[in-house]
Design an enzyme around this catalytic site. Sequence first.
Site, PDB file in Angstrom:
ATOM      1  CE  LYS A 115       1.348  -7.735  -8.220  1.00  0.00           C
ATOM      2  NZ  LYS A 115       1.332  -7.261  -6.885  1.00  0.00           N
ATOM      3  CB  SER A 124      -5.591   1.053   9.308  1.00  0.00           C
ATOM      4  OG  SER A 124      -4.733   0.093   9.893  1.00  0.00           O
ATOM      5  NE  ARG A 125      -5.221  -5.427  10.704  1.00  0.00           N
ATOM      6  CZ  ARG A 125      -4.321  -6.406  10.749  1.00  0.00           C
ATOM      7  NH1 ARG A 125      -4.714  -7.635  10.965  1.00  0.00           N
ATOM      8  NH2 ARG A 125      -3.042  -6.152  10.573  1.00  0.00           N
ATOM      9  CE1 TYR A 134      -8.440  -2.372   6.738  1.00  0.00           C
ATOM     10  CE2 TYR A 134      -9.199  -4.650   6.752  1.00  0.00           C
ATOM     11  CZ  TYR A 134      -8.177  -3.735   6.870  1.00  0.00           C
ATOM     12  OH  TYR A 134      -6.897  -4.155   7.109  1.00  0.00           O
ATOM     13  CG  HIS A 138      -6.751  -9.947  -1.765  1.00  0.00           C
ATOM     14  ND1 HIS A 138      -5.844 -10.201  -2.768  1.00  0.00           N
ATOM     15  CD2 HIS A 138      -6.105  -9.133  -0.886  1.00  0.00           C
ATOM     16  CE1 HIS A 138      -4.704  -9.580  -2.511  1.00  0.00           C
ATOM     17  NE2 HIS A 138      -4.844  -8.937  -1.365  1.00  0.00           N
ATOM     18  CG  ASP A 170       3.054 -12.733  -2.007  1.00  0.00           C
ATOM     19  OD1 ASP A 170       3.197 -11.501  -1.997  1.00  0.00           O
ATOM     20  OD2 ASP A 170       2.362 -13.344  -1.168  1.00  0.00           O
ATOM     21  CB  ALA A 218      -0.928  -0.001   1.209  1.00  0.00           C
TER      22      ALA A 218
END
Length: 334
Positions: free
Chosen positions: A94, A33-34, A55, A76, A175, A14
């Site tokens: 991704k 954010s959390r 979120y 995701h 990843d 990010a």
Amino acid sequence: MTVRWGVIGTGGIAHSFVADCTAAGIEFAAVGSRTLEGAEAFAAEHGIARAHASYEDLVADDGVDAVYVATPHSRHAEDALLAIAAGKHVLVEKAFTITAAEARRVVDAARRADVAVMEAMWTRFLPQMTMIRELVAEGRIGRPRVVEATHHQALPTDPHHRLNDPALGGGAILDLGVYPISFAVDVLGVPTAVAAAGTLSEQGVDTQMGIVLTHEGGAQSMVHFGLDLRSPNTASIIGEDGRIDLDATWYTPTTWRLRDRDGVVVEEFDAREERTGYAHEVRAFETLIASGTHEGGAMDPEETIAVMAVMDEARRQVGVRYTADQDTVDDPVD
């Protein structure tokens, strides 16, 4: 039309994405954010006006038109669906989701909500890839028959790191492998067969994997990736009358060349940029939003689902299992 962006997640990708896109003039209006502290720190660093402690609050922000999902793979689908339910367009980092079944749910939800959704496979939107597709389409290398690509990095070995945690979609394939697999599909089309072999960690995720994909007309692609070593990370598209060689690091703006059948360099290109190049995919996504079509372009949702299905099958053959695999996978590749 100016698209006002919101960001879900404040991890490393990010930071890189927002910094690169901000420098290119893209507007970020809010971050979620959390924790409020995490959101405020991210907002302060990147000059973002609003910070949200959840979120849910981020997607409820009326000043946000589109959301960039930058959370771990395991979140995701959940985070994309949250944004879609709030009527936001969604660009999902991704790999798009954990499985093809999850990807299908996200894409179908976006269609029902009439919002745009796209995988943030930024390599596909680089100017060099546009040129390469044109060269292939013009027949400059003849019929493409082989794609070769690697992606290896020496990444954290901590067993609790998300990259090594199967509960978070760890391993090399989501990843790293997604890059060369998506590249092969981009050039040669959706494969008809998958043959994979790999090595698993003690935690049960893939540390390295090699895959041979068979494509229409007998074309093949060979990809290899791993998270515990480094390699040149180059790629080639080999046709009947020539080839295209991409230098390290092939999935970033880089140098590359067109060769004839004898290997002689016909043209050389330098596609390096001052910035990373994430802004290209954002501008393409904003164009989809403005057009109202919401799909198509260099990373169509159906192709994203196809890439996820390839990775599902490769993981099945190698023995990498995630919790999300309990769901039925749509249209697996045999």
